[in-house]
Design an enzyme around this catalytic site. Structure first.
Site, short mmCIF file in Angstrom:
data_model
loop_
_atom_site.label_atom_id
_atom_site.label_comp_id
_atom_site.label_asym_id
_atom_site.label_seq_id
_atom_site.Cartn_x
_atom_site.Cartn_y
_atom_site.Cartn_z
N LYS A 73 0.79 -1.24 0.00
CA LYS A 73 0.00 0.00 0.00
C LYS A 73 0.82 1.30 0.00
CE LYS A 73 -3.76 -1.97 2.69
NZ LYS A 73 -4.75 -1.74 3.75
N ASP A 109 -9.66 2.54 2.74
CA ASP A 109 -9.66 1.91 4.08
C ASP A 109 -10.40 2.78 5.10
OD1 ASP A 109 -8.30 -0.39 3.37
OD2 ASP A 109 -6.33 0.52 3.69
#
Ligand code: ATR
Length: 276
Positions: A73, A109
């Site tokens: 990420k 997220d």
């Protein structure tokens, strides 16, 4: 099977990735919307050293969407063309969208936590205790601040909590100071305490929880963690980690397809995959 040469490919990369529920969740959604000829969602286990090659392959093969999970990420930001403002602030992207060869990174997220919370409460001016100060915490602290909440970070290692609090204009207290957690409206566990080797453990004691609080644990295996069991005993409102998985995925579905995600179908897929 409706897959043809025109089918657009989306995929998740991670190391490990075998356990990922994202392919099932997205493919069921495509099927439900009769889009399974337009999109297919796959997964690949990718070592971090191969990440640059993979991003180039996304360009070469014209892959529509690339979901990045641990450990990709943060590093993926270096290899893509554009980074959305929020992903830039968080310093990580879990969603890469390829539009005519231009790769743009997003972070969904934080929506995985903000969306289920906002279904039951208004986050503005709420006192939120965030447990943990790692990568997941970063996205969540950002999201809660974005929604106007007052955030206090508790972490085993106080220095990393202080750094994060400084960056996102939040408070911090040592985790031993759990009586303050009792006063907060919402408690969010962002650590891995409660899963794997730490299953059966909670990052905070039961005495930090009370009736009327909302307790959200981002751990989703086991479905009901020790922290959530404590919350239940206290009469607090529980949000299971599966909801984060679901809503980061619905936001991602919408970025890849431009179509509203079928939330209930995706939730049902997760529930059956987790054998609840
Ligand atoms: P992630 O990207 O999933 O957030 P991470 O960046 O490694 O993972 O962060 C893990 C978080 O869980 C950290 O806040 C970590 O605390 P430390 O900063 O003190 O390491 C927390 N954590 C992990 N194991 C823990 C344990 N056994 N007890 C308390 N906190 C723990």
């Amino acid at each position: 099977m409706n897959i043809s040469a025109k089918t657009k490919i989306c995929m998740i990369i991670g190391d490990p990735v075998d356990h990922s529920l994202s392919p099932a969740m997205h493919n069921e959604a495509y099927k439900h919307l009769h889009m399974d000829g337009q999109y297919v969602y796959l997964g690949a286990n990718i070592k971090i050293e191969r990440l640059k090659d993979v991003v180039n392959a996304v360009r070469a093969l014209n892959i529509r969407g690339l979901t990045c999970t641990i450990p990709h990420k943060v590093k993926v930001l270096k290899y893509i063309d554009e980074v959305d403002k929020i992903a830039h602030m968080i310093g990580a992207a879990n969603t890469i969208v390829n539009t005519n060869g231009v790769l743009k990174g997003y972070n969904t997220d934080w929506l995985g936590v903000a969306t289920p919370l906002e279904e039951i409460t208004n986050l503005k001016n709420k006192n939120i205790s965030v447990i943990g100060a790692g990568g997941a915490s970063r996205a969540i602290v950002y999201g809660m601040k974005e929604k106007g909440a007052k955030v206090t970070i508790y972490n085993r290692t106080i220095e990393s909590a202080r750094r994060l609090a400084h960056e996102f204009d939040s408070q911090t207290h040592p985790i031993q100071d759990y009586r303050r957690i009792l006063e907060s409206d919402i408690v969010i566990n962002t650590t891995s305490v409660g899963m794997g080797d730490l299953e059966g453990q909670s990052p905070i004691p039961e005495s930090a929880l009370r009736k009327g609080q909302i307790v959200f644990d981002i751990v989703y295996t086991p479905y009901e963690t020790e922290l959530l069991k404590m919350a239940k005993r206290k009469g607090a409102y529980m949000i299971h980690g599966m909801e984060m998985l679901l809503y980061q995925g619905t936001a991602q579905f919408e970025l890849y397809t431009g179509i509203k995600a079928p939330v209930e179908v995706m939730r049902k897929t997760l529930i059956s995959a987790l054998s609840l």
